[in-house]
Structure formats: C-alpha cells, structure tokens
Design a protein around this motif. Structure first.
Motif, PDB file in Angstrom:
ATOM      1  N   UNK A 144       0.802  -1.218   0.000  1.00 55.80           N
ATOM      2  CA  UNK A 144       0.000   0.000   0.000  1.00 55.80           C
ATOM      3  C   UNK A 144       0.834   1.267   0.000  1.00 55.80           C
ATOM      4  N   UNK A 145       2.024   1.202   0.538  1.00 55.10           N
ATOM      5  CA  UNK A 145       2.914   2.359   0.578  1.00 55.10           C
ATOM      6  C   UNK A 145       3.492   2.675  -0.798  1.00 55.10           C
ATOM      7  N   UNK A 146       3.402   1.713  -1.738  1.00 53.42           N
ATOM      8  CA  UNK A 146       3.875   1.917  -3.105  1.00 53.42           C
ATOM      9  C   UNK A 146       2.696   2.223  -4.033  1.00 53.42           C
ATOM     10  N   UNK A 147       1.654   1.410  -3.925  1.00 50.86           N
ATOM     11  CA  UNK A 147       0.494   1.505  -4.823  1.00 50.86           C
ATOM     12  C   UNK A 147      -0.136   2.892  -4.761  1.00 50.86           C
ATOM     13  N   UNK A 148      -0.271   3.499  -5.912  1.00 54.84           N
ATOM     14  CA  UNK A 148      -0.889   4.817  -5.992  1.00 54.84           C
ATOM     15  C   UNK A 148       0.016   5.965  -5.596  1.00 54.84           C
ATOM     16  N   UNK A 149       1.287   5.690  -5.294  1.00 53.78           N
ATOM     17  CA  UNK A 149       2.209   6.737  -4.861  1.00 53.78           C
ATOM     18  C   UNK A 149       3.347   6.979  -5.851  1.00 53.78           C
TER      19      UNK A 149
ATOM     20  N   UNK B 173      11.285  -3.428   6.732  1.00 55.56           N
ATOM     21  CA  UNK B 173      11.218  -2.090   7.334  1.00 55.56           C
ATOM     22  C   UNK B 173      11.079  -0.970   6.294  1.00 55.56           C
ATOM     23  N   UNK B 174      11.050  -1.340   5.010  1.00 57.62           N
ATOM     24  CA  UNK B 174      10.808  -0.399   3.894  1.00 57.62           C
ATOM     25  C   UNK B 174      11.850   0.711   3.789  1.00 57.62           C
ATOM     26  N   UNK B 175      13.074   0.451   4.219  1.00 55.40           N
ATOM     27  CA  UNK B 175      14.105   1.490   4.163  1.00 55.40           C
ATOM     28  C   UNK B 175      14.603   1.736   2.753  1.00 55.40           C
ATOM     29  N   UNK B 176      14.364   0.819   1.842  1.00 52.50           N
ATOM     30  CA  UNK B 176      14.739   0.991   0.447  1.00 52.50           C
ATOM     31  C   UNK B 176      13.786   0.184  -0.424  1.00 52.50           C
ATOM     32  N   UNK B 177      13.804   0.488  -1.713  1.00 52.83           N
ATOM     33  CA  UNK B 177      12.968  -0.212  -2.685  1.00 52.83           C
ATOM     34  C   UNK B 177      13.735  -0.296  -4.000  1.00 52.83           C
ATOM     35  N   UNK B 178      13.751  -1.493  -4.597  1.00 51.39           N
ATOM     36  CA  UNK B 178      14.301  -1.702  -5.937  1.00 51.39           C
ATOM     37  C   UNK B 178      13.144  -2.124  -6.818  1.00 51.39           C
TER      38      UNK B 178
END
Length: 185
Positions: free
Chosen positions: A19-24, A134-139
C-alpha cells in the motif's frame, strides 16, 4: 496465504503490504515512475556489458544486504505471462498500472535463486520489485525497462554508486531515469 518451496512455508503478501507503493508513483520517465517520492536518495542500476548477470545480481544483493539489518525481504514477481513468477497459483497484488505481481516474504538468498530467467535479461533471477520489511529501500524494474530504479537512504545509494559491478547512477526525483547508453524499448 502460505506456499511451500525449498522445504519451507512462505507467506504470500497482500495489498496492505504494498500500500505504501500503490498509488504513490506517477507515470513518466523519472525514477518516481517506479519508486514513490519518499526516500532521501535515488539511483538507477543495470548490468553492464562487461559484467556477468550473476556478478551484477550478487553485487546488488550483497550491497543491499550489507546495509540492511537482518529481516525478511518482500520479493515481487510481475506476471506478464512471459516469465516465471515462482508461485504461479498464488494470489496477485496490483501495482503501477494494475500490473499483477506475486508478492512473497522471503530474503536475499531467495531473491538470487528462486527465478530462472526473466524478461529484462532472459536470464538471471532477481525479482521485478523487492524491499526489506522495514521499507528502508525499494528496488523496482518496470515491465519493459532493462534497468532498475532504487530509492533509499543516502548512505545506501552511495554504496551502490561506489560498486563498479552495479553500474549505479544517482538520479534526482524529477530527472529522466534512463541510464546513459541505454534505450527505452
């Protein structure tokens, strides 16, 4: 939902886990097409011609692992119908333009070993999208891109930039993410 592989049970992710990615993210050519604009720093990374896919993927995962405390990683495999999603019967989550992904909670070892080839390279194993719990990074590598976008803390992006095997290049959120010398499909 749980699935089995390698003699273990793995949790399949749900909409709430992404959810923190979707729509953002926003359509376009910048890094924020693949990565939400919530991180301190951004980069693109790709396999250079003079580096094997195995060396590139291992270097990227090792750099990310060195920066990340011991914790699960979320691995997401885009279901294009053309390449392995690892768990074909698992439910999907939608990201970006309602693209279906299989999302599974695993770790760096599984990121390097579960998949047997994918669309961007025709070989290799990395998921299309992955991040630590912990969502500190995203690839994230979008469907037709031959590179991946990375968002994370400044020190992590610096680590990637210094590693000659990851071919990482810092980009700003509003800058075109296309690495020099590559072309869009």
């Amino acid at each position: 939902m749980q699935v089995s592989k390698d003699g273990r049970s793995w949790r399949i992710g749900a909409v709430a886990d992404v959810g923190w990615i979707a729509g953002h993210t926003a359509a376009g050519t910048s890094v924020t097409t693949a990565i939400p604009p919530i991180f301190d720093a951004y980069a693109t990374t790709y396999q250079a011609d003079d580096v094997t896919i195995t060396a590139y993927e291992r270097a990227l995962v090792e750099d990310l692992s060195r920066y990340t405390p011991d914790q699960p990683w979320w691995l997401a495999y885009l279901d294009t119908g053309a390449h392995d999603v690892v768990f074909p019967d698992a439910r999907r989550v939608s990201l970006y333009w309602d693209w279906p992904y299989v999302l599974v909670e695993a770790g760096p070892e599984q990121a390097l070993t579960w998949r047997a080839g994918h669309l961007r390279h025709g070989r290799g194993s990395l998921p299309d999208l992955f991040f630590p719990a912990d969502r500190t990074w995203l690839v994230s590598a979008l469907w037709d891109d031959t590179w991946a976008c990375v968002g994370g803390p400044e020190p992590l992006i610096h680590i990637l930039e210094r590693d000659p095997l990851t071919t990482a290049r810092r980009v700003h959120p509003d800058e075109d993410a296309l690495p020099p010398g590559l072309v869009r499909e």
